[in-house]
Design an enzyme around this catalytic site. Structure first.
Site, mmCIF file in Angstrom:
data_model
loop_
_atom_site.group_PDB
_atom_site.id
_atom_site.type_symbol
_atom_site.label_atom_id
_atom_site.label_comp_id
_atom_site.label_asym_id
_atom_site.label_seq_id
_atom_site.Cartn_x
_atom_site.Cartn_y
_atom_site.Cartn_z
ATOM 1 N N TYR A 150 4.743 -2.612 -11.321
ATOM 2 C CA TYR A 150 3.575 -2.234 -10.523
ATOM 3 C C TYR A 150 2.349 -2.029 -11.422
ATOM 4 O O TYR A 150 1.242 -2.468 -11.087
ATOM 5 C CB TYR A 150 3.900 -0.951 -9.763
ATOM 6 C CG TYR A 150 2.878 -0.509 -8.753
ATOM 7 C CD1 TYR A 150 2.749 -1.158 -7.530
ATOM 8 C CD2 TYR A 150 2.059 0.590 -8.988
ATOM 9 C CE1 TYR A 150 1.833 -0.731 -6.580
ATOM 10 C CE2 TYR A 150 1.143 1.027 -8.046
ATOM 11 C CZ TYR A 150 1.032 0.367 -6.853
ATOM 12 O OH TYR A 150 0.122 0.786 -5.912
ATOM 13 N N LYS A 154 -1.089 -4.125 -11.169
ATOM 14 C CA LYS A 154 -2.364 -3.465 -10.873
ATOM 15 C C LYS A 154 -3.370 -3.621 -12.013
ATOM 16 O O LYS A 154 -4.583 -3.666 -11.778
ATOM 17 C CB LYS A 154 -2.115 -1.991 -10.550
ATOM 18 C CG LYS A 154 -1.397 -1.778 -9.216
ATOM 19 C CD LYS A 154 -2.098 -2.486 -8.059
ATOM 20 C CE LYS A 154 -1.614 -2.016 -6.699
ATOM 21 N NZ LYS A 154 -2.285 -2.742 -5.597
#
Length: 249
Positions: A150, A154
């Site tokens: 993640y 991001k």
């Protein structure tokens, strides 16, 4: 001026709040999520408030599905010139436990999805000589234990956003990213469940670490997206706005 906006991952949480906010700003909104039926509540809320919206089901990681969705939106609502890439998933785990599928799934939805959506929408933006792209990043881009996939996705969203700003600026299109901190959503609830903590305790603990003394709400992110999508934000591009209740070390 009324524009057509697309918000991905808009069935709930940050996406739903952003779709409602853009509708209240006067835009027609395509509420896009993997399951079209799941978008019904968001669409109903917009229509009940006097706005215009349609539900669209599409897998943002599927190029053909994305193009079909954008074509449908253009036909039913008008050429989309506002795009908020919010669709995302988590597959949290420590590195040594993380599978290839965990890694691929997260990067595919976040990065491939944003790429495909932007590629499909940019023609409408360029033709109009005006456009707004808002990509959802996260404070996890700075690193977060148990979120290697993640965090990488991001952080990638930030580099992607800055490159869009460079490439599309000459056509009147701005691209910016919002990096939320701790926001009360189904995704943070899933994190609490994963680590075996009650959600209320999880939120209370997070709030203690936030300078403003509270957890964030989806509407906090929607407000930032609304600004980036406005006419007044036309000289702001390639930026990452951390909406986290304070600075993050």
């Amino acid at each position: 001026m009324t524009r057509t906006a697309i918000v991905t991952g808009a069935a709930r949480g940050i996406g739903a709040a952003t779709a409602k906010r853009l509708a209240s700003d006067g835009h027609a909104v395509a509420v896009l999520d993997l399951d079209e039926a799941s978008c019904a509540d968001t669409v109903a809320a917009i229509e009940d408030a006097g706005g215009r919206a349609i539900a669209v089901g599409a897998d943002v990681a599927d190029a053909a599905a994305v193009q079909s969705a954008v074509d449908r939106i253009a036909a039913e609502l008008g050429a989309p010139t506002i795009l908020v890439n919010n669709a995302g998933i988590i597959r949290d785990n420590l590195l040594f436990k993380m599978t290839e599928d965990d890694w691929d799934a997260v990067l595919t939805v976040h990065l491939r999805g944003a790429f495909l959506m932007c590629r499909a929408v940019q023609k409408h933006q360029v033709d109009a000589g005006w456009g707004r792209v808002v990509n959802l990043s996260s404070t996890s881009a700075l690193g977060n234990r148990g979120q290697a996939n993640y965090a990488a996705a991001k952080a990638g969203m930030q580099g992607f956003t800055k490159t869009l700003a460079l490439e599309l600026g000459r056509y009147g299109v701005t691209a910016n990213a919002i990096a939320p901190g701790f926001i009360v959503t189904d995704m943070t609830r899933a994190t609490a469940e994963r680590i075996g903590v009650g959600f209320d305790d999880f939120v209370a603990h997070a709030a203690k670490e936030i300078p403003v003394g509270r957890a964030g709400e989806p509407d906090d992110i929607a407000a930032a997206a609304s600004f980036f999508c406005s006419e007044e934000a036309g000289f702001i591009s390639g930026q990452v706005l951390y909406v986290a209740g304070g600075p993050r070390a």
